[in-house]
Structure formats: structure tokens, C-alpha cells
Scaffold this active site. Structure first.
Site, mmCIF file in Angstrom:
data_model
loop_
_atom_site.group_PDB
_atom_site.id
_atom_site.type_symbol
_atom_site.label_atom_id
_atom_site.label_comp_id
_atom_site.label_asym_id
_atom_site.label_seq_id
_atom_site.Cartn_x
_atom_site.Cartn_y
_atom_site.Cartn_z
ATOM 1 N N HIS A 161 0.854 -1.186 0.000
ATOM 2 C CA HIS A 161 0.000 0.000 0.000
ATOM 3 C C HIS A 161 0.893 1.239 0.000
ATOM 4 C CE1 HIS A 161 -4.168 -1.456 0.630
ATOM 5 N NE2 HIS A 161 -3.558 -2.508 1.158
ATOM 6 N N LYS A 165 -0.079 4.729 4.359
ATOM 7 C CA LYS A 165 -1.068 3.877 5.018
ATOM 8 C C LYS A 165 -0.502 3.403 6.347
ATOM 9 C CE LYS A 165 -4.028 -0.200 4.512
ATOM 10 N NZ LYS A 165 -5.165 0.497 5.149
#
Length: 277
Positions: A161, A165
């Protein structure tokens, strides 16, 4: 038809901006000019295509939400930060504001308990993309009906990600729980997490324009004697894919609020939204 008044919390976060922009573009919604924000946000307002939104810091959230509820009776879309989900849900329930929460993290059991012990319905899901939700529903079915299907198999999980994140993917956690029920001994702490843009570009082949917003997951499953191998991959670029599912959840919740048999204080999932039940 009177538009539904929407408050999008989590601005100036990227997903929240997508949600707020969508509300502004559709006549059946009215985006309210306030958003709960984090303690590290210095700006007092956000300009969204010449529409000014006041950013409400945590210490003012309780009092201002109460006034917003009294004046506008909104429905909330929450894409805030994992550390804020439990506190935010408590405020929404306290003030009787129904909400759709796509934020991951937090104490998920406490989150559900907060809603079910109150009088405010909510849609809460770790992933709002309908196709991913459908995939997860298939594995949930397998976990329920075929326990120990993969007993004796081992698994590797890797996920990538964007650098910002903060937590492990809620989707990955849910998928691992299904594989656990199907007999694989694997914990979320074993997930190979990648948040390094250079690695993502060179090893994952993630396009440059999506390094700042993506979700790549691969689950590799091997038999103990290496006679069998399975691999499930789902790779998502960008954040636009979460908008349709989120607003389907909004419409679902509106219908529940208009239903005289609606169960207040009930947590619905995206699977409920897909089934429309």
C-alpha cells in the site's frame, strides 16, 4: 426530492476528498461544509473546487457534531485515521448520526459493540470496493462450509500500500481469518508489508501515478509436500474504485432509515449492501 445531507470526515485525506467531490457532483446529495480532521492537520479550512470546508479538530468534534446534528441531521461518511475510528463512532452514536465507515484499524469488536449498544445504524467494512467484497464473500462461504479444506497447507501473504497507510490492510486481515477457518495456521503478523515506493515501483511494477494510492495483495498457498500450489491476487490502482461502493452503502443506509422495521443500533456490512438485505 430533498437531497441527503452528507458530512465527509477525514479531510484533507485523499479518499475523503474523492467522497466529498462525488457528493458535490450529484444533486441528490448536499455536502455539508464541515469535516472532522486529525490533530496533526494545521489548516482550518479546505477549498474543494471553490467550496470551503471547515476542518474540525478532535477537541471540538463533540460540541460541533451536536450542533451539526441539530441543524442538519446528516449522514456521515468516515474515512479518517485508524486511531480515530473508535472515538469517532462513539461520537456518532452519542449524537444519533448514522454513518458509513470505510476506515480500517482500531478495535473492531469495540466498534461493533458501540453501535449495537446504541440507537444508530451504520455500515462498517474494511473495504468498500464491491468486487473485492464479493471475492471476500466467496471465501467467507468457503470458510463456513468447508472448514479445514486447506489443513496441512502453508501460506505466504504479501501486500503493498502507499507509504502513508498506517496499518495492515483490513482486507488482508479478513482474508487470513477465512484461510484460518479453512485450516491454515497463519497470523497477520506474518504478512510481508511493503510501504517503500522504490520497491513498489521496481519489484511490484506499480505504475508511478499510483504509488501514492494502491492496494496489492497476493496469497500463496502450498501443500506440505509441495504437490499443490494456489495463488490468489487482487491488485487495485487508485482510489476512485471505492466511491461507487461507498455511495451504494449510503443509499442502503438511507433505505434502512426510511424502513419502519429498521433495526436501530445495527451494524451492516458491505455484503449486506451487495445483497440489499
Amino acid at each position: 426530492m430533498t437531497p441527503t445531507q452528507i458530512m465527509v470526515n477525514g479531510l484533507p485525506g485523499n479518499v475523503a476528498i474523492k467522497m466529498a467531490t462525488h457528493a458535490r457532483a450529484h444533486d441528490r446529495f448536499q455536502l455539508l461544509p464541515w469535516s472532522l480532521t486529525g490533530p496533526d492537520v494545521d489548516s482550518e479550512t479546505l477549498d474543494l473546487d471553490n467550496f470551503s470546508i471547515a476542518l474540525i479538530r478532535p477537541e471540538l468534534a463533540d460540541s460541533q457534531l451536536g450542533q451539526i446534528k441539530a441543524d442538519h441531521d446528516p449522514l456521515i461518511i468516515d474515512y479518517t485515521h485508524p486511531i480515530a475510528v473508535n472515538q469517532n463512532a462513539e461520537l456518532y452514536v452519542k449524537h444519533g448520526i448514522p454513518f458509513v465507515m470505510g476506515t480500517t484499524g482500531g478495535d473492531r469488536k469495540a466498534l461493533v459493540d458501540t453501535v449495537t449498544q446504541g440507537d444508530t445504524p451504520a455500515v462498517i467494512a474494511p473495504n468498500m470496493m464491491k468486487q473485492i467484497v464479493g471475492l471476500m464473500a466467496m471465501f467467507e462461504y468457503g470458510a463456513t462450509h468447508f472448514p479445514d479444506l486447506f489443513k496441512g497447507f502453508t501460506m505466504r501473504v504479501k501486500e503493498s500500500h502507499q507509504k502513508g497507510k498506517a496499518d495492515t490492510s483490513g482486507t488482508a486481515k479478513a482474508m487470513i481469518s477465512y484461510f484460518n477457518q479453512m485450516g491454515i495456521d497463519f497470523s497477520t503478523e506474518e504478512i510481508m508489508l511493503d510501504r517503500d515506493p522504490e520497491r513498489q515501483k521496481n519489484l511490484w511494477d506499480i505504475p508511478d501515478e499510483h504509488l501514492g494510492g494502491h492496494g496489492y495483495h497476493t496469497y500463496s498457498i502450498s501443500a506440505g509436500d509441495e504437490s499443490s500450489f494456489f495463488e490468489i491476487t487482487h491488485n487495485i490502482n487508485g482510489r476512485d474504485v471505492y466511491v461507487p461502493g461507498t455511495y451504494d452503502a449510503v443509499d442502503f443506509l438511507i433505505n434502512k432509515l426510511n424502513d419502519p422495521e429498521n433495526r436501530t443500533g445495527h451494524v451492516y456490512t458491505m455484503i449486506d449492501v451487495l445483497k440489499k438485505n
